[in-house]
Design an enzyme around this catalytic site. Sequence first.
Site, mmCIF file in Angstrom:
data_model
loop_
_atom_site.group_PDB
_atom_site.id
_atom_site.type_symbol
_atom_site.label_atom_id
_atom_site.label_comp_id
_atom_site.label_asym_id
_atom_site.label_seq_id
_atom_site.Cartn_x
_atom_site.Cartn_y
_atom_site.Cartn_z
ATOM 1 N N ARG A 164 0.838 -1.219 0.000
ATOM 2 C CA ARG A 164 0.000 0.000 0.000
ATOM 3 C C ARG A 164 0.867 1.260 0.000
ATOM 4 O O ARG A 164 0.562 2.238 0.682
ATOM 5 C CB ARG A 164 -0.933 0.033 1.215
ATOM 6 C CG ARG A 164 -1.850 -1.120 1.370
ATOM 7 C CD ARG A 164 -2.891 -1.216 0.270
ATOM 8 N NE ARG A 164 -3.606 -2.451 0.435
ATOM 9 C CZ ARG A 164 -3.179 -3.615 -0.098
ATOM 10 N NH1 ARG A 164 -2.096 -3.678 -0.851
ATOM 11 N NH2 ARG A 164 -3.860 -4.712 0.108
ATOM 12 N N SER A 234 -10.674 -0.807 4.330
ATOM 13 C CA SER A 234 -9.764 -1.068 5.458
ATOM 14 C C SER A 234 -9.181 0.266 5.917
ATOM 15 O O SER A 234 -8.519 0.936 5.135
ATOM 16 C CB SER A 234 -8.621 -1.984 5.018
ATOM 17 O OG SER A 234 -9.153 -3.176 4.511
ATOM 18 N N GLU A 332 -4.405 3.473 6.871
ATOM 19 C CA GLU A 332 -4.138 3.310 5.439
ATOM 20 C C GLU A 332 -4.749 4.497 4.685
ATOM 21 O O GLU A 332 -4.287 4.917 3.632
ATOM 22 C CB GLU A 332 -4.779 1.990 4.984
ATOM 23 C CG GLU A 332 -4.605 1.701 3.516
ATOM 24 C CD GLU A 332 -5.241 0.370 3.097
ATOM 25 O OE1 GLU A 332 -5.021 -0.654 3.776
ATOM 26 O OE2 GLU A 332 -5.966 0.370 2.086
#
Length: 338
Positions: A164, A234, A332
């Site tokens: 990510r 998420s 995130e």
Amino acid sequence: MNIQEGVALAPFTTFHIGGPAKYFAEVTTVPELYQALDFARDTQARVLVLGGGSNILLPDQGFDGLVIKIAIDGIERVEEDDTTLMVSGAGEDWDAYVAQTIEQNLWGLENLSGIPGTVGGAVAQNIGAYGAALSQTLEWVEVLDTHEQITKTIQISDCKFGYRDSIFKQLPGHYIVLYAAFRLSRMPKRNLSYKDLSERFQTSDPALPEIRKAVLEIRRLKFPDISIEGTAGSFFKNLIVNEVEAKKLQEKYPGMPVFSIPESLEIKIPLGWILDHVLKLRGYKNGNVRLFEKQALVVVADKNTSSQEVQDFMYDIQKKVFDECAINIEPEVHIVVR
Ligand SMILES: Cc1cc2nc3c(=O)[nH]c(=O)nc-3n(C[C@H](O)[C@H](O)[C@H](O)COP(=O)(O)OP(=O)(O)OC[C@H]3O[C@@H](n4cnc5c(N)ncnc54)[C@H](O)[C@@H]3O)c2cc1C
């Protein structure tokens, strides 16, 4: 290109959160993007690049600068030997793009079906799901380098992709993704390593549309409906650790699953499992914000929740994880300050 003032940002995000942008421009071409950046320079406005708004939390007070929504479209197909290069504008909807590759019988993006957002946002984030990461098929990215005021091509080896992560995240505002090229296979290249998929296709060699259908079905069970509830998927990053650290955690928390990741030799510890099994927080609600009942890593906000409430919830979860496990967890989601 039209620069608007006082545009409410909430409708441009999947959290449905965010006050007005001082200035707002939707750009559909590279010259328009240059014009928008000139405007920002002349007015000394900060710039925030927005794609589909599915990985961002914007402030309730809005953004005191210029929000540039990237809407550069277009998809081009280039045949090369037994592979095909599919070049997409950064503003294309990611999942519509994936659907097109599947219709054209091209392998490589099927496991990444159903992820909201744009192609540009997907590149910045190096999206991943079901054992696949975008960086496995990306070949190059055309960007606007805002420091040098030129467009350039960045090859995958220079994108600094990680879990990510990418150079586009590491140097925020430096590069704006304009186009991305993916090398896809015309020959079957199934990636069914992920448990949810291997269980479904134990005996068959599924065709591309079947894999997409399965991924979409699995996702429907794990994520809230973004047309009804606010979420960015998420909210926290999974834990990425080396083998020794993974072993230590497994000894401490027997039964904890570990996964290899496509981006590196490190190991992914699913934070959702820790939130669920160690802290028993699945479905935990504080005010208007909660951890999703079907997947604890997903933060969900009721309608009319403020950005501050979501951030307070984030601190609450971070503290709980630290107090119990002595682990610092990171969001995130890109949390924007006014
Ligand atoms: C229900 C749900 C499920 C999700 N599932 C997944 C999943 O399975 N896997 C996964 O990885 N993610 C997932 N996500 C997160 C999100 O969809 C992805 O990260 C997506 O790629 C973000 O793209 P976006 O266009 O919406 O980016 P935005 O949210 O608009 O922006 C995110 C960041 O990227 C930057 N950015 C956007 N466009 C550009 C550009 N053209 N150039 C440079 N920087 C840019 C922004 O400045 C910002 O910092 C999910 C989100 C939701 C809501």
